[in-house]
Design an enzyme around this catalytic site. Structure first.
Site, PDB file in Angstrom:
ATOM      1  N   CYS A  91       0.975  -1.281  -0.033  1.00 51.68           N
ATOM      2  CA  CYS A  91       0.136  -0.028  -0.127  1.00 51.68           C
ATOM      3  C   CYS A  91       0.928   1.271  -0.202  1.00 51.68           C
ATOM      4  CB  CYS A  91      -0.740   0.055   1.207  1.00 51.68           C
ATOM      5  SG  CYS A  91      -2.044   1.463   1.171  1.00 51.68           S
ATOM      6  N   CYS A 254      -3.131   7.096  -4.550  1.00 51.60           N
ATOM      7  CA  CYS A 254      -2.809   5.823  -4.484  1.00 51.60           C
ATOM      8  C   CYS A 254      -1.527   5.494  -4.945  1.00 51.60           C
ATOM      9  CB  CYS A 254      -3.881   5.128  -5.482  1.00 51.60           C
ATOM     10  SG  CYS A 254      -3.839   3.091  -5.166  1.00 51.60           S
TER      11      CYS A 254
END
Length: 333
Positions: A91, A254
């Protein structure tokens, strides 16, 4: 006050997206690699993920990271990433949040102007360089895991929608890249429900008809992200709406999605090494990406991306579970 569990955490947000950094209460997870630890959480500790991510302690777009002792000898910390959709191998925004928390809480030795932190993640070693002034983490640049294009310019038959052109790339997770114009939707947050439902339909179609599988990381065999590319996006500045299973949007640009997007653009010959790429989220926040090297993942040509972004600490907390609580693993709404 009664509690059967107690988890300590430092909450942060990275360009708008939360990362709940769990600093205590979980204990050392079993496994000889961080990915084995991730798989252990999926099989045996999913109730912990749901308790910390779901309502009422979290929310429908919650994300987090569990700090662990590293397994790789060169790493400073290990990380298992958790969110409402499950346990991720990597992530990007979460790593920027973790690095910021480690610096500002003194959990690593801080050196100005740059503090280098090596993180052992389920997807591989990730290096974070934190720009520090007066003890404050001003920004973080992470060198992500190798990223590559799995499919370029293919079509998937999506029930209720029809044939949808897409590309699929890996940047720590698998991402389907879809032009918003191709599904007849505007880049408009007032249409977010329509965009999310379309994204979920595309994910289902890919996972049912042509699921991806990472050649080296066990259990990375699905697509839970659709990166809807806004009209006018280029290989220098791209805007997108990132739809994520089970039906929410990334507030940040992101990090792993930016890595996947850069890998796709590199495969097209549009983004060379050592050139900045600005990726803008649905709320207007930005990451700056850059490809720094060519490499390979199994037999696939790949690139090494870096991502630069900012994170801020929003609070510290101890999360408890009263034995009489009717929602011991939270709930989804």
């Amino acid at each position: 006050m009664r509690s059967s569990t107690l988890y300590s955490a430092v909450d942060s947000h990275t360009e708008g997206m939360p990362t709940r950094v769990v600093t205590g209460g979980v204990g050392a997870l079993p496994g000889t690699t961080m990915n084995e630890r991730r798989l252990h959480v999926i099989e045996h500790l999913d109730h912990v993920r749901r308790l910390l991510m779901n309502e009422p302690r979290g929310h429908a777009a919650m994300s987090g990271a569990i700090l662990q002792p590293p397994i790789r000898p060169e790493a400073d910390w290990g990380v298992v990433y958790i969110e409402v959709s499950g346990c991720l191998p990597m992530c990007g925004h979460g790593t920027i949040g973790v690095a910021t928390v480690l610096v500002e809480t003194g959990m690593v030795q801080v050196t100005e102007p740059i503090t280098t932190i090596r993180l052992d993640t389920p997807a591989g070693l990730v290096v974070a360089e934190v720009a520090v002034s007066d003890g404050h983490a001003d920004s973080v640049t992470i060198e992500n895991v190798p990223s590559y294009t799995e499919r370029l310019d293919e079509t998937i038959d999506v029930p209720g929608i029809g044939a949808v052109p897409y590309s699929l790339a890996f940047g720590g997770n698998f991402y389907a890249m879809v032009e918003l114009d191709q599904v007849g939707l505007p880049f408009d947050r007032s249409r977010q429900r329509d965009i999310a439902e379309t994204g979920l339909a595309i994910m289902r179609a890919i996972n049912e008809q042509a699921p991806p599988k990472h050649p080296e990381i066990a259990g990375v065999d699905h697509c839970h992200h659709v990166e809807f590319i806004a009209p006018g996006s280029t290989a220098e500045h791209s805007r997108h709406a990132m739809a994520i299973h089970p039906g929410w949007f990334d507030r940040s640009p992101c990090g792993t999605g930016t890595s996947a997007r850069m890998a796709e653009l590199w495969s097209r010959g549009e983004l060379p090494l050592e050139r900045d790429f600005v990726n803008e989220s649905f709320i207007g926040s930005r990451f700056v990406g850059r490809l720094v090297a060519e490499t390979a993942v199994a037999d696939r040509p790949a690139v090494v991306p870096t991502i630069t972004g900012r994170a801020w600490i929003t609070g510290t907390a101890q999360y408890m579970l009263d034995p009489s609580d009717p929602f011991p693993a939270g709930f989804e709404f």
